[in-house]
Design a protein around this motif. Sequence first.
Motif, PDB file in Angstrom:
ATOM      1  N   MET A 120       0.673  -1.279   0.032  1.00  0.00           N
ATOM      2  CA  MET A 120      -0.073  -0.036   0.087  1.00  0.00           C
ATOM      3  C   MET A 120       0.939   1.192   0.109  1.00  0.00           C
ATOM      4  SD  MET A 120      -3.489   1.058   1.941  1.00  0.00           S
ATOM      5  CE  MET A 120      -4.135   0.138   1.218  1.00  0.00           C
ATOM      6  N   THR A 121       0.933   2.112  -0.982  1.00  0.00           N
ATOM      7  CA  THR A 121       1.510   3.298  -1.082  1.00  0.00           C
ATOM      8  C   THR A 121       0.506   4.466  -0.905  1.00  0.00           C
ATOM      9  OG1 THR A 121       2.853   2.159  -2.787  1.00  0.00           O
ATOM     10  CG2 THR A 121       2.991   4.412  -2.699  1.00  0.00           C
ATOM     11  N   ASP A 122       0.845   5.459   0.041  1.00  0.00           N
ATOM     12  CA  ASP A 122       0.056   6.498   0.379  1.00  0.00           C
ATOM     13  C   ASP A 122       0.724   7.742  -0.370  1.00  0.00           C
ATOM     14  OD1 ASP A 122      -1.286   8.692   1.325  1.00  0.00           O
ATOM     15  OD2 ASP A 122      -0.880   8.108   3.355  1.00  0.00           O
ATOM     16  N   THR A 123      -0.103   8.218  -1.411  1.00  0.00           N
ATOM     17  CA  THR A 123       0.229   9.176  -2.395  1.00  0.00           C
ATOM     18  C   THR A 123       0.355  10.479  -1.513  1.00  0.00           C
ATOM     19  OG1 THR A 123      -1.981   9.677  -3.244  1.00  0.00           O
ATOM     20  CG2 THR A 123      -0.511   7.985  -4.297  1.00  0.00           C
ATOM     21  N   GLN A 153      -2.307  12.356  -0.447  1.00  0.00           N
ATOM     22  CA  GLN A 153      -3.166  13.421  -1.245  1.00  0.00           C
ATOM     23  C   GLN A 153      -4.429  13.358  -0.259  1.00  0.00           C
ATOM     24  OE1 GLN A 153      -3.970  12.291  -5.129  1.00  0.00           O
ATOM     25  NE2 GLN A 153      -1.863  12.801  -5.786  1.00  0.00           N
ATOM     26  N   VAL A 173      -8.706  10.547   0.293  1.00  0.00           N
ATOM     27  CA  VAL A 173      -7.538   9.977   0.482  1.00  0.00           C
ATOM     28  C   VAL A 173      -7.261   9.033  -0.624  1.00  0.00           C
ATOM     29  CG1 VAL A 173      -5.863   8.908   2.081  1.00  0.00           C
ATOM     30  CG2 VAL A 173      -7.540  10.265   2.946  1.00  0.00           C
ATOM     31  N   THR A 186      -4.656   6.458  -2.271  1.00  0.00           N
ATOM     32  CA  THR A 186      -3.587   5.501  -1.970  1.00  0.00           C
ATOM     33  C   THR A 186      -3.476   4.405  -3.214  1.00  0.00           C
ATOM     34  OG1 THR A 186      -4.902   4.009  -0.633  1.00  0.00           O
ATOM     35  CG2 THR A 186      -3.794   5.562   0.479  1.00  0.00           C
ATOM     36  N   THR A 218      -2.849   0.221  -3.893  1.00  0.00           N
ATOM     37  CA  THR A 218      -2.426  -1.390  -3.545  1.00  0.00           C
ATOM     38  C   THR A 218      -2.236  -1.977  -4.728  1.00  0.00           C
ATOM     39  OG1 THR A 218      -3.808  -0.915  -1.724  1.00  0.00           O
ATOM     40  CG2 THR A 218      -3.364  -3.118  -2.223  1.00  0.00           C
ATOM     41  N   ARG A 221      -5.730   2.209  -7.817  1.00  0.00           N
ATOM     42  CA  ARG A 221      -5.714   3.364  -7.110  1.00  0.00           C
ATOM     43  C   ARG A 221      -7.006   3.042  -6.159  1.00  0.00           C
ATOM     44  NH1 ARG A 221      -7.453   8.971  -9.957  1.00  0.00           N
ATOM     45  NH2 ARG A 221      -5.928   7.973 -11.576  1.00  0.00           N
ATOM     46  N   THR A 226     -10.435   6.463  -0.734  1.00  0.00           N
ATOM     47  CA  THR A 226     -11.304   6.318   0.515  1.00  0.00           C
ATOM     48  C   THR A 226     -11.779   7.875   0.648  1.00  0.00           C
ATOM     49  OG1 THR A 226      -9.226   5.013   1.247  1.00  0.00           O
ATOM     50  CG2 THR A 226     -11.081   5.950   2.925  1.00  0.00           C
TER      51      THR A 226
END
Length: 125
Positions: A6-9, A11, A21, A23, A25, A29, A32
């Motif tokens: 999981m990569t949090d961008t 934003q 939000v 992210t 995975t 894209r 949330t």
Amino acid sequence: MAEGRMTDTGQAEQAGGLSVVATATDGIRVLTLAGEIDHHTGDRLRHALDVTDAARPRIVIDMSRVTFMDSSGINILINAYQAVTDAGGWLRLAAPTDSVHRVLQLVGVDDVIACRPTLHEALTP
């Protein structure tokens, strides 16, 4: 569920009652959402769903914290679905609240856009 990265961008944005939000995975894209999707907050979601530069976009919208959605939100979802499909990708909705799910059913959006009961199921092929 297979463990994915999981990569949090970074934003996380708030606009008049809607937070988005973004992210990622396993190349999907994940948006949330929390709050209300209406005429005043729709631009934030529309912007987050922009697939202009994406090739074969795969998007899951986690709706588990959306408390309200009007026709503006329905239109945004349908337009995004069309854009994503035209680009060779897919769009899925995950875990809509009961009130939002009723709206999706009433207008038939759940017959067009895959609507899964959990985020896990929306991320699984």
